[in-house]
Write a protein that holds these residues in place. Sequence first.
Motif, short mmCIF file in Angstrom:
data_model
loop_
_atom_site.label_atom_id
_atom_site.label_comp_id
_atom_site.label_asym_id
_atom_site.label_seq_id
_atom_site.Cartn_x
_atom_site.Cartn_y
_atom_site.Cartn_z
N ASP A 161 0.82 -1.21 0.00
CA ASP A 161 0.00 0.00 0.00
C ASP A 161 0.85 1.27 0.00
O ASP A 161 0.53 2.26 -0.66
CB ASP A 161 -0.94 0.01 1.21
CG ASP A 161 -2.06 -1.00 1.09
OD1 ASP A 161 -2.38 -1.40 -0.05
OD2 ASP A 161 -2.62 -1.40 2.13
N TYR A 162 1.94 1.24 0.74
CA TYR A 162 2.86 2.38 0.78
C TYR A 162 3.48 2.59 -0.61
O TYR A 162 3.51 3.71 -1.13
CB TYR A 162 3.94 2.12 1.82
CG TYR A 162 4.92 3.26 2.06
CD1 TYR A 162 4.76 4.10 3.17
CD2 TYR A 162 6.00 3.49 1.22
CE1 TYR A 162 5.65 5.14 3.42
CE2 TYR A 162 6.89 4.52 1.46
CZ TYR A 162 6.72 5.34 2.55
OH TYR A 162 7.62 6.36 2.80
N ALA A 163 3.95 1.50 -1.23
CA ALA A 163 4.55 1.58 -2.55
C ALA A 163 3.56 2.11 -3.58
O ALA A 163 3.91 2.95 -4.42
CB ALA A 163 5.06 0.19 -2.97
N ARG A 164 2.33 1.62 -3.54
CA ARG A 164 1.33 2.06 -4.51
C ARG A 164 1.02 3.54 -4.32
O ARG A 164 0.84 4.28 -5.30
CB ARG A 164 0.06 1.23 -4.38
CG ARG A 164 -0.97 1.51 -5.47
CD ARG A 164 -2.19 0.63 -5.31
NE ARG A 164 -1.85 -0.79 -5.49
CZ ARG A 164 -1.78 -1.37 -6.68
NH1 ARG A 164 -2.02 -0.67 -7.78
NH2 ARG A 164 -1.47 -2.64 -6.76
N SER A 165 0.97 4.01 -3.09
CA SER A 165 0.71 5.43 -2.83
C SER A 165 1.79 6.32 -3.44
O SER A 165 1.50 7.36 -4.03
CB SER A 165 0.61 5.69 -1.32
OG SER A 165 -0.47 4.98 -0.75
N LEU A 166 3.05 5.91 -3.31
CA LEU A 166 4.14 6.67 -3.92
C LEU A 166 4.10 6.59 -5.44
O LEU A 166 4.24 7.61 -6.13
CB LEU A 166 5.49 6.14 -3.42
CG LEU A 166 5.92 6.49 -2.00
CD1 LEU A 166 7.26 5.85 -1.70
CD2 LEU A 166 6.00 8.01 -1.80
N ALA B 273 -2.49 -1.61 -14.12
CA ALA B 273 -1.74 -2.83 -14.46
C ALA B 273 -0.24 -2.57 -14.42
O ALA B 273 0.54 -3.40 -13.95
CB ALA B 273 -2.16 -3.34 -15.84
N GLU B 274 0.18 -1.40 -14.93
CA GLU B 274 1.60 -1.06 -14.89
C GLU B 274 2.08 -0.84 -13.46
O GLU B 274 3.20 -1.25 -13.10
CB GLU B 274 1.85 0.19 -15.74
CG GLU B 274 1.70 -0.04 -17.23
CD GLU B 274 1.73 1.24 -18.04
OE1 GLU B 274 2.27 1.21 -19.16
OE2 GLU B 274 1.22 2.28 -17.55
N LEU B 275 1.25 -0.23 -12.64
CA LEU B 275 1.61 -0.05 -11.23
C LEU B 275 1.70 -1.40 -10.53
O LEU B 275 2.60 -1.62 -9.70
CB LEU B 275 0.58 0.84 -10.53
CG LEU B 275 0.53 2.31 -10.99
CD1 LEU B 275 -0.58 3.05 -10.27
CD2 LEU B 275 1.87 3.00 -10.76
N ASP B 276 0.79 -2.31 -10.85
CA ASP B 276 0.83 -3.66 -10.27
C ASP B 276 2.15 -4.35 -10.61
O ASP B 276 2.73 -5.04 -9.76
CB ASP B 276 -0.33 -4.50 -10.79
CG ASP B 276 -1.66 -4.11 -10.17
OD1 ASP B 276 -1.65 -3.42 -9.13
OD2 ASP B 276 -2.71 -4.47 -10.73
N GLN C 230 4.97 -5.72 -8.07
CA GLN C 230 5.38 -7.13 -8.10
C GLN C 230 6.90 -7.24 -8.15
O GLN C 230 7.50 -8.07 -7.45
CB GLN C 230 4.77 -7.82 -9.32
CG GLN C 230 5.12 -9.30 -9.41
CD GLN C 230 4.53 -9.96 -10.64
OE1 GLN C 230 4.05 -9.29 -11.56
NE2 GLN C 230 4.55 -11.28 -10.68
N ILE C 231 7.54 -6.40 -8.96
CA ILE C 231 9.00 -6.40 -9.04
C ILE C 231 9.60 -6.04 -7.68
O ILE C 231 10.57 -6.65 -7.21
CB ILE C 231 9.48 -5.43 -10.13
CG1 ILE C 231 9.09 -5.95 -11.51
CG2 ILE C 231 11.00 -5.23 -10.04
CD1 ILE C 231 9.35 -4.96 -12.63
N ARG C 232 9.00 -5.05 -7.02
CA ARG C 232 9.48 -4.64 -5.71
C ARG C 232 9.35 -5.77 -4.69
O ARG C 232 10.24 -6.00 -3.88
CB ARG C 232 8.71 -3.40 -5.25
CG ARG C 232 9.36 -2.66 -4.09
CD ARG C 232 8.68 -1.32 -3.89
NE ARG C 232 8.97 -0.41 -4.97
CZ ARG C 232 8.10 0.47 -5.47
NH1 ARG C 232 6.89 0.54 -4.99
NH2 ARG C 232 8.45 1.26 -6.44
#
Length: 301
Positions: A133-138, A149-152, A156-158
Amino acid sequence: MGDGESEDTGTTLPRRQLGRLLREERSATGMNLEQAAALVQWSRPTLSRLERGETARIRLTDVLALCEAYGMSAETTAVARGYAEQVPAKTWWHGYGDLIPVWANVYVGLESSATVLTIFQPLVMHGLLQTTDYARSLDRLFFRDHTEAELDRRIQIRSQRQHALTRAHEPTRTLVVLHESVLRTVVGDPHIMSAQCRHVADISTHDNIDLRVMPFRAGAPLGAAVPPFTIMDFARVTPGKRQQEPSQVYCEGYAGSAYLEKRTDVLLFRQAFQKLQEESLDARSSRDLVREIARRHESER
Protein backbone atom coordinates in the motif's frame (compact mmCIF):
# COMPACT_ATOMS: atom_id res chain seq x y z
CA MET A 1 36.43 -1.62 4.13
CA GLY A 2 34.22 -3.82 1.96
CA ASP A 3 35.16 -6.42 -0.63
CA GLY A 4 36.21 -4.95 -3.95
CA GLU A 5 37.33 -1.70 -2.32
CA SER A 6 41.06 -2.28 -2.03
CA GLU A 7 41.79 -0.49 -5.30
CA ASP A 8 40.07 1.16 -8.23
CA THR A 9 39.61 -1.35 -11.03
CA GLY A 10 40.28 -0.59 -14.69
CA THR A 11 36.70 -1.39 -15.58
CA THR A 12 33.53 0.65 -15.05
CA LEU A 13 29.89 -0.13 -14.38
CA PRO A 14 28.64 0.83 -17.88
CA ARG A 15 31.45 -1.25 -19.41
CA ARG A 16 30.50 -4.27 -17.32
CA GLN A 17 26.79 -3.82 -18.06
CA LEU A 18 27.57 -3.66 -21.78
CA GLY A 19 29.62 -6.84 -21.53
CA ARG A 20 26.82 -8.68 -19.71
CA LEU A 21 24.24 -7.56 -22.25
CA LEU A 22 26.32 -8.66 -25.22
CA ARG A 23 27.17 -11.98 -23.56
CA GLU A 24 23.48 -12.68 -22.89
CA GLU A 25 22.53 -11.76 -26.45
CA ARG A 26 25.27 -13.96 -27.91
CA SER A 27 24.21 -16.89 -25.73
CA ALA A 28 20.61 -16.42 -26.87
CA THR A 29 21.74 -16.98 -30.47
CA GLY A 30 23.49 -20.23 -29.53
CA MET A 31 26.85 -18.96 -30.79
CA ASN A 32 30.08 -19.57 -28.93
CA LEU A 33 32.82 -16.96 -28.64
CA GLU A 34 34.72 -18.19 -31.69
CA GLN A 35 31.65 -18.10 -33.94
CA ALA A 36 30.55 -14.67 -32.78
CA ALA A 37 34.05 -13.19 -33.05
CA ALA A 38 34.39 -14.49 -36.60
CA LEU A 39 31.23 -12.65 -37.66
CA VAL A 40 32.81 -9.29 -36.88
CA GLN A 41 36.37 -10.34 -37.74
CA TRP A 42 37.59 -10.26 -34.15
CA SER A 43 39.73 -12.68 -32.20
CA ARG A 44 38.13 -14.80 -29.48
CA PRO A 45 40.18 -13.11 -26.69
CA THR A 46 39.07 -9.64 -27.89
CA LEU A 47 35.38 -10.54 -27.67
CA SER A 48 35.92 -12.34 -24.37
CA ARG A 49 37.50 -9.22 -22.84
CA LEU A 50 34.59 -7.10 -24.05
CA GLU A 51 32.08 -9.47 -22.45
CA ARG A 52 33.99 -9.34 -19.15
CA GLY A 53 33.99 -5.54 -19.21
CA GLU A 54 37.78 -5.44 -19.44
CA THR A 55 38.28 -3.79 -22.84
CA ALA A 56 40.30 -0.60 -22.47
CA ARG A 57 38.78 1.10 -25.52
CA ILE A 58 35.33 0.47 -26.95
CA ARG A 59 34.24 1.79 -30.33
CA LEU A 60 30.55 2.35 -30.89
CA THR A 61 30.80 1.00 -34.44
CA ASP A 62 32.10 -2.32 -33.08
CA VAL A 63 29.27 -2.56 -30.57
CA LEU A 64 26.67 -1.84 -33.24
CA ALA A 65 28.24 -4.47 -35.49
CA LEU A 66 27.80 -7.06 -32.75
CA CYS A 67 24.20 -5.94 -32.19
CA GLU A 68 23.50 -6.49 -35.87
CA ALA A 69 25.27 -9.84 -35.89
CA TYR A 70 23.14 -11.02 -32.95
CA GLY A 71 19.91 -9.73 -34.51
CA MET A 72 19.20 -7.53 -31.51
CA SER A 73 16.01 -5.47 -31.46
CA ALA A 74 16.11 -1.70 -31.90
CA GLU A 75 15.27 -1.26 -28.20
CA THR A 76 18.06 -3.53 -26.99
CA THR A 77 20.51 -1.99 -29.45
CA ALA A 78 19.64 1.42 -27.98
CA VAL A 79 20.52 0.10 -24.52
CA ALA A 80 23.87 -1.22 -25.80
CA ARG A 81 24.54 2.15 -27.42
CA GLY A 82 23.76 3.92 -24.15
CA TYR A 83 26.21 1.74 -22.25
CA ALA A 84 28.90 2.11 -24.93
CA GLU A 85 28.69 5.90 -24.80
CA GLN A 86 29.18 5.85 -21.01
CA VAL A 87 31.98 3.30 -20.67
CA PRO A 88 34.72 5.63 -19.34
CA ALA A 89 32.57 6.88 -16.46
CA LYS A 90 33.66 6.01 -12.92
CA THR A 91 30.80 8.17 -11.72
CA TRP A 92 27.81 7.45 -13.91
CA TRP A 93 24.67 9.59 -13.89
CA HIS A 94 21.75 7.54 -15.13
CA GLY A 95 18.84 9.86 -15.92
CA TYR A 96 15.34 8.44 -16.05
CA GLY A 97 14.83 9.77 -19.57
CA ASP A 98 18.18 8.84 -21.08
CA LEU A 99 19.19 6.05 -23.43
CA ILE A 100 18.94 3.32 -20.78
CA PRO A 101 15.19 2.73 -20.42
CA VAL A 102 13.38 1.85 -17.20
CA TRP A 103 13.05 -1.83 -18.15
CA ALA A 104 16.83 -2.16 -18.28
CA ASN A 105 17.10 -1.36 -14.59
CA VAL A 106 20.75 -1.48 -13.63
CA TYR A 107 20.17 -1.00 -9.92
CA VAL A 108 17.83 -3.97 -9.48
CA GLY A 109 20.40 -6.31 -11.01
CA LEU A 110 23.16 -5.02 -8.74
CA GLU A 111 20.97 -5.09 -5.65
CA SER A 112 19.92 -8.69 -6.24
CA SER A 113 23.53 -9.89 -6.46
CA ALA A 114 24.86 -7.89 -3.50
CA THR A 115 25.80 -9.75 -0.34
CA VAL A 116 25.70 -6.65 1.88
CA LEU A 117 23.49 -3.56 1.52
CA THR A 118 24.14 -0.41 3.56
CA ILE A 119 21.19 1.97 3.29
CA PHE A 120 20.44 5.51 4.42
CA GLN A 121 17.00 7.00 3.83
CA PRO A 122 16.18 10.53 5.05
CA LEU A 123 12.58 11.01 3.85
CA VAL A 124 10.79 8.02 2.28
CA MET A 125 10.94 4.31 3.00
CA HIS A 126 13.46 2.28 1.04
CA GLY A 127 11.89 0.03 -1.60
CA LEU A 128 13.08 -3.13 0.13
CA LEU A 129 11.09 -2.17 3.23
CA GLN A 130 7.92 -0.81 1.64
CA THR A 131 4.52 -2.41 2.09
CA THR A 132 2.35 -2.83 -1.00
CA ASP A 133 0.00 0.00 0.00
CA TYR A 134 2.86 2.38 0.78
CA ALA A 135 4.55 1.58 -2.55
CA ARG A 136 1.33 2.06 -4.51
CA SER A 137 0.71 5.43 -2.83
CA LEU A 138 4.14 6.67 -3.92
CA ASP A 139 3.99 5.20 -7.41
CA ARG A 140 0.59 6.76 -8.14
CA LEU A 141 2.16 10.16 -7.52
CA PHE A 142 5.45 9.64 -9.37
CA PHE A 143 4.13 7.57 -12.29
CA ARG A 144 0.95 9.56 -12.88
CA ASP A 145 0.47 8.32 -16.45
CA HIS A 146 0.75 4.62 -15.59
CA THR A 147 -2.23 2.31 -15.65
CA GLU A 148 -3.16 0.21 -12.64
CA ALA A 149 -1.74 -2.83 -14.46
CA GLU A 150 1.60 -1.06 -14.89
CA LEU A 151 1.61 -0.05 -11.23
CA ASP A 152 0.83 -3.66 -10.27
CA ARG A 153 3.86 -4.82 -12.26
CA ARG A 154 6.13 -2.33 -10.49
CA ILE A 155 4.88 -3.50 -7.12
CA GLN A 156 5.38 -7.13 -8.10
CA ILE A 157 9.00 -6.40 -9.04
CA ARG A 158 9.48 -4.64 -5.71
CA SER A 159 8.07 -7.63 -3.85
CA GLN A 160 10.46 -9.93 -5.68
CA ARG A 161 13.35 -7.69 -4.64
CA GLN A 162 12.26 -7.85 -1.00
CA HIS A 163 12.56 -11.65 -0.93
CA ALA A 164 16.34 -11.22 -0.76
CA LEU A 165 15.99 -10.00 2.83
CA THR A 166 13.81 -12.85 4.12
CA ARG A 167 14.76 -15.93 2.11
CA ALA A 168 15.84 -18.96 4.11
CA HIS A 169 19.17 -19.44 2.29
CA GLU A 170 21.77 -16.69 2.66
CA PRO A 171 19.52 -13.65 3.00
CA THR A 172 21.20 -10.35 2.15
CA ARG A 173 22.97 -8.75 5.09
CA THR A 174 21.34 -5.32 5.40
CA LEU A 175 22.32 -2.30 7.48
CA VAL A 176 19.75 0.49 7.54
CA VAL A 177 19.54 3.97 9.01
CA LEU A 178 16.14 5.63 8.66
CA HIS A 179 15.67 9.24 9.66
CA GLU A 180 12.71 9.66 12.01
CA SER A 181 11.02 11.77 9.32
CA VAL A 182 10.65 8.63 7.17
CA LEU A 183 8.36 7.16 9.81
CA ARG A 184 6.39 10.32 10.54
CA THR A 185 5.88 11.62 6.98
CA VAL A 186 2.42 10.40 5.99
CA VAL A 187 2.40 8.57 2.68
CA GLY A 188 -1.11 7.57 1.67
CA ASP A 189 -2.94 7.88 4.98
CA PRO A 190 -2.37 7.12 8.70
CA HIS A 191 -3.67 3.56 8.28
CA ILE A 192 -1.07 2.86 5.58
CA MET A 193 1.64 4.45 7.72
CA SER A 194 0.67 2.41 10.76
CA ALA A 195 0.93 -0.82 8.78
CA GLN A 196 4.21 0.35 7.22
CA CYS A 197 5.78 1.09 10.60
CA ARG A 198 4.66 -2.26 12.01
CA HIS A 199 6.19 -4.00 9.00
CA VAL A 200 9.52 -2.22 9.56
CA ALA A 201 9.52 -3.17 13.24
CA ASP A 202 8.78 -6.80 12.43
CA ILE A 203 11.37 -7.19 9.69
CA SER A 204 14.02 -5.56 11.89
CA THR A 205 13.90 -8.63 14.14
CA HIS A 206 15.57 -10.75 11.41
CA ASP A 207 19.16 -11.66 12.25
CA ASN A 208 20.49 -10.38 8.91
CA ILE A 209 18.93 -6.90 9.33
CA ASP A 210 20.37 -4.15 11.51
CA LEU A 211 17.90 -1.26 11.42
CA ARG A 212 18.45 2.00 13.29
CA VAL A 213 16.39 5.19 13.51
CA MET A 214 18.14 8.55 13.58
CA PRO A 215 15.93 10.78 15.75
CA PHE A 216 15.17 14.42 15.07
CA ARG A 217 17.26 15.39 18.07
CA ALA A 218 20.40 14.07 16.32
CA GLY A 219 20.36 17.23 14.21
CA ALA A 220 22.66 17.23 11.18
CA PRO A 221 25.61 15.08 12.28
CA LEU A 222 27.51 15.51 9.01
CA GLY A 223 27.01 19.27 8.83
CA ALA A 224 25.36 18.95 5.43
CA ALA A 225 22.27 17.47 3.81
CA VAL A 226 22.83 13.85 2.82
CA PRO A 227 20.96 12.27 -0.10
CA PRO A 228 19.43 8.81 0.11
CA PHE A 229 22.14 6.28 -0.72
CA THR A 230 22.83 2.57 -0.83
CA ILE A 231 26.28 0.99 -0.66
CA MET A 232 26.36 -2.40 -2.36
CA ASP A 233 29.09 -4.92 -1.53
CA PHE A 234 29.60 -8.18 -3.36
CA ALA A 235 31.08 -11.57 -2.54
CA ARG A 236 34.81 -12.05 -2.66
CA VAL A 237 36.14 -13.40 -5.91
CA THR A 238 37.48 -16.95 -5.77
CA PRO A 239 40.18 -18.50 -7.98
CA GLY A 240 38.85 -19.48 -11.39
CA LYS A 241 35.79 -17.20 -11.14
CA ARG A 242 35.11 -14.02 -13.11
CA GLN A 243 36.29 -10.69 -11.70
CA GLN A 244 34.11 -9.60 -8.81
CA GLU A 245 31.84 -6.57 -8.95
CA PRO A 246 33.51 -3.72 -7.07
CA SER A 247 31.58 -2.00 -4.31
CA GLN A 248 29.09 0.56 -5.60
CA VAL A 249 27.36 3.60 -4.13
CA TYR A 250 23.92 4.33 -5.54
CA CYS A 251 22.54 7.83 -4.90
CA GLU A 252 18.93 8.25 -5.89
CA GLY A 253 17.55 11.59 -7.07
CA TYR A 254 14.33 12.99 -8.48
CA ALA A 255 15.66 13.23 -12.06
CA GLY A 256 17.91 10.18 -12.05
CA SER A 257 20.52 8.25 -10.13
CA ALA A 258 24.28 8.36 -9.71
CA TYR A 259 26.50 5.28 -9.50
CA LEU A 260 29.89 5.79 -7.87
CA GLU A 261 32.61 3.15 -7.63
CA LYS A 262 35.84 5.08 -7.09
CA ARG A 263 37.46 3.82 -3.90
CA THR A 264 37.58 7.31 -2.40
CA ASP A 265 33.86 7.86 -3.08
CA VAL A 266 32.84 4.53 -1.58
CA LEU A 267 34.98 5.21 1.49
CA LEU A 268 33.46 8.68 1.89
CA PHE A 269 29.94 7.25 1.99
CA ARG A 270 31.01 4.44 4.32
CA GLN A 271 32.35 7.01 6.76
CA ALA A 272 29.16 9.04 6.41
CA PHE A 273 27.03 6.00 7.20
CA GLN A 274 29.13 5.17 10.24
CA LYS A 275 28.59 8.68 11.62
CA LEU A 276 24.85 8.54 10.89
CA GLN A 277 24.61 5.15 12.58
CA GLU A 278 26.52 6.42 15.64
CA GLU A 279 23.99 9.24 16.02
CA SER A 280 21.06 6.82 15.73
CA LEU A 281 19.24 4.85 18.41
CA ASP A 282 20.39 1.30 19.04
CA ALA A 283 18.47 -1.54 17.39
CA ARG A 284 16.16 -2.23 20.34
CA SER A 285 15.34 1.43 21.00
CA SER A 286 14.81 1.97 17.27
CA ARG A 287 12.29 -0.87 17.14
CA ASP A 288 10.48 0.52 20.17
CA LEU A 289 10.25 3.96 18.55
CA VAL A 290 8.96 2.51 15.27
CA ARG A 291 6.18 0.68 17.13
CA GLU A 292 5.33 3.79 19.14
CA ILE A 293 4.99 5.80 15.91
CA ALA A 294 2.83 3.02 14.44
CA ARG A 295 0.46 3.40 17.39
CA ARG A 296 0.35 7.18 16.93
CA HIS A 297 -0.58 6.77 13.25
CA GLU A 298 -3.23 4.25 14.23
CA SER A 299 -4.77 6.70 16.70
CA GLU A 300 -5.09 9.33 13.97
CA ARG A 301 -7.36 7.20 11.77
